[in-house]
Design an enzyme around this catalytic site. Structure first.
Site, mmCIF file in Angstrom:
data_model
loop_
_atom_site.group_PDB
_atom_site.id
_atom_site.type_symbol
_atom_site.label_atom_id
_atom_site.label_comp_id
_atom_site.label_asym_id
_atom_site.label_seq_id
_atom_site.Cartn_x
_atom_site.Cartn_y
_atom_site.Cartn_z
ATOM 1 N N HIS A 64 -2.260 -1.141 -3.829
ATOM 2 C CA HIS A 64 -3.314 -0.064 -3.499
ATOM 3 C C HIS A 64 -2.850 1.115 -4.154
ATOM 4 C CE1 HIS A 64 -4.396 -2.093 0.667
ATOM 5 N NE2 HIS A 64 -4.614 -2.824 -0.431
ATOM 6 N N ASP A 100 -4.242 -5.093 5.889
ATOM 7 C CA ASP A 100 -4.559 -5.846 4.726
ATOM 8 C C ASP A 100 -3.303 -6.894 4.226
ATOM 9 O OD1 ASP A 100 -5.967 -6.569 2.452
ATOM 10 O OD2 ASP A 100 -5.291 -5.176 1.078
ATOM 11 N N MET A 156 -0.297 1.232 5.188
ATOM 12 C CA MET A 156 -1.112 1.437 6.395
ATOM 13 C C MET A 156 -2.314 0.375 6.482
ATOM 14 S SD MET A 156 -3.354 4.832 5.249
ATOM 15 C CE MET A 156 -1.921 5.572 4.710
ATOM 16 N N SER A 208 0.850 -1.183 -0.059
ATOM 17 C CA SER A 208 -0.138 0.043 0.023
ATOM 18 C C SER A 208 0.792 1.429 -0.082
ATOM 19 C CB SER A 208 -0.974 -0.054 1.363
ATOM 20 O OG SER A 208 -1.979 1.138 1.194
ATOM 21 N N THR A 209 0.723 2.186 1.011
ATOM 22 C CA THR A 209 1.315 3.395 1.137
ATOM 23 C C THR A 209 3.232 3.090 1.191
ATOM 24 O OG1 THR A 209 -0.235 4.407 2.365
ATOM 25 C CG2 THR A 209 2.040 5.518 2.468
#
Length: 343
Positions: free
Chosen positions: A191, A284, A281, A165-166
């Site tokens: 993401h 997941d 973050m 993600s991030t």
């Protein structure tokens, strides 16, 4: 509570107005200063000393890419890029390589629905980035990692799943720069802000020696490729090696979901699969990573020091999901070893 101080950089007065309006909704955030180009921002940021810098990408005098390069060399700060989805999205990924940590699609107008759609995303990302420590960029050398596991033998899997993600775009790039070839297919979830997934894959193919592509429903995986979940679709792998795309409900707010992908590997391949969880973050993919480990597969999480956000890998650590913790570069070196006689 101390407020998060933000500097906004954009040559458009309308964009600055919109961003100020969005951030005014958050009591814990204040706009400390604004600048209309990178050169002006470069002079005021050391004086203002903000917690986060939000910059446009396309500006006169000095654009967001050059601003990011100079800030990360001299006065590193968490940087979020605000960029419209356009034909030059490649530069968005160049600015991430230069040190920016996040990007979002710039709000297109002042309509209340548009502001509502973007406000939570922007506020949440600024809130996370304010807690990230950034450093001047340095090239670090490291030896090839041993393939000996910590009490667990390692064999070449049938398939490898990676989720992020991030901070993920930079982590994926660091991994793929190390890989010349890999004898198994890789499936992945990143993401990503709406509209950028095609550009992200194109960006990776600009330097990766293994082909990156968006997965297609019913497509059979081939070794030496990395298949990414398309925007707004879950990606699963079936036992015969075929890819399945679905519009099932988001899992913990995510579609695509890292958890959905890794769960399919645990079910269909078990001990014959690897799972890798990168920076991001939330949580997941952490439980699904543990499912792979419990099934006898090999699992890796990105180490805390190299993460932009130690959320997903941190959750994996809490529940004992990872066999090893590594930097993205070392993960790439490990994958490169799969294509050699070093096993």
């Amino acid at each position: 509570m101390k407020k998060i101080r933000v500097v906004l950089v954009d040559d458009s007065p309308v964009a600055l107005f919109v961003l100020k309006k969005i951030l005014s909704r958050a009591e814990h955030i204040e706009v400390a200063a604004t600048a209309t180009d990178g050169r002006q921002a470069l002079s005021l940021i050391p004086m203002v000393d903000p917690d986060v810098v939000c910059t446009d990408l396309h500006m006169p005098e000095m654009d967001g890419l050059e601003l990011t390069r100079r800030l990360m060399e001299a006065f590193p700060k968490p940087i979020m890029v605000m960029s419209a989805v356009d034909g030059n999205a490649e530069r968005t990924f160049q600015v991430l390589q230069a040190g920016a940590l996040e990007f979002v699609d710039k709000p297109a107008g002042l309509a209340e629905k548009e502001l509502n759609d973007k406000a939570k995303e922007i506020i949440d990302k600024i809130s996370v980035l304010a807690g990230v420590k950034v450093f001047r960029r340095r090239n670090r050398q490291s030896q090839l990692p041993s393939l000996a596991g910590q009490g667990q033998p390692i064999t070449v899997p049938a398939v490898i799943g990676i989720g992020a993600s991030t901070g993920g775009p930079t982590a994926f790039a660091e991994i793929l720069r190390e890989v010349i070839s890999v004898p198994v297919p890789i499936v992945a979830v990143q993401h990503m802000a709406a509209g950028f997934m095609n550009a992200f894959v194109h960006h990776l193919n600009g330097f990766s020696r293994i082909e990156a592509k968006l997965a297609e429903n019913g497509e059979k995986m081939r070794p030496g490729r990395i298949y990414f979940a398309p925007e707004d679709y879950h990606l699963e792998v079936e036992r015969g090696g075929c890819l399945r795309l679905t519009r099932a409900a988001p899992l913990e707010g995510h579609r695509p979901s890292v958890g959905v992908l890794l769960d399919s590997l645990a079910r269909q391949y078990g001990a014959d699969s690897w799972g890798i969880l990168l920076t991001g973050m939330g949580k997941d993919g952490a439980a699904a990573l543990k499912a792979i480990r419990d099934a006898g597969g090999y699992t890796i999480a990105q180490d805390e020091a190299s993460c932009v956000v130690y959320g997903m890998p941190g959750e994996a650590e809490k529940i004992g999901a990872a066999c090893r913790f590594m930097t993205p570069r070392r993960i790439g070196q490990l994958l490169a070893c799969l294509g050699t006689d070093n096993r």
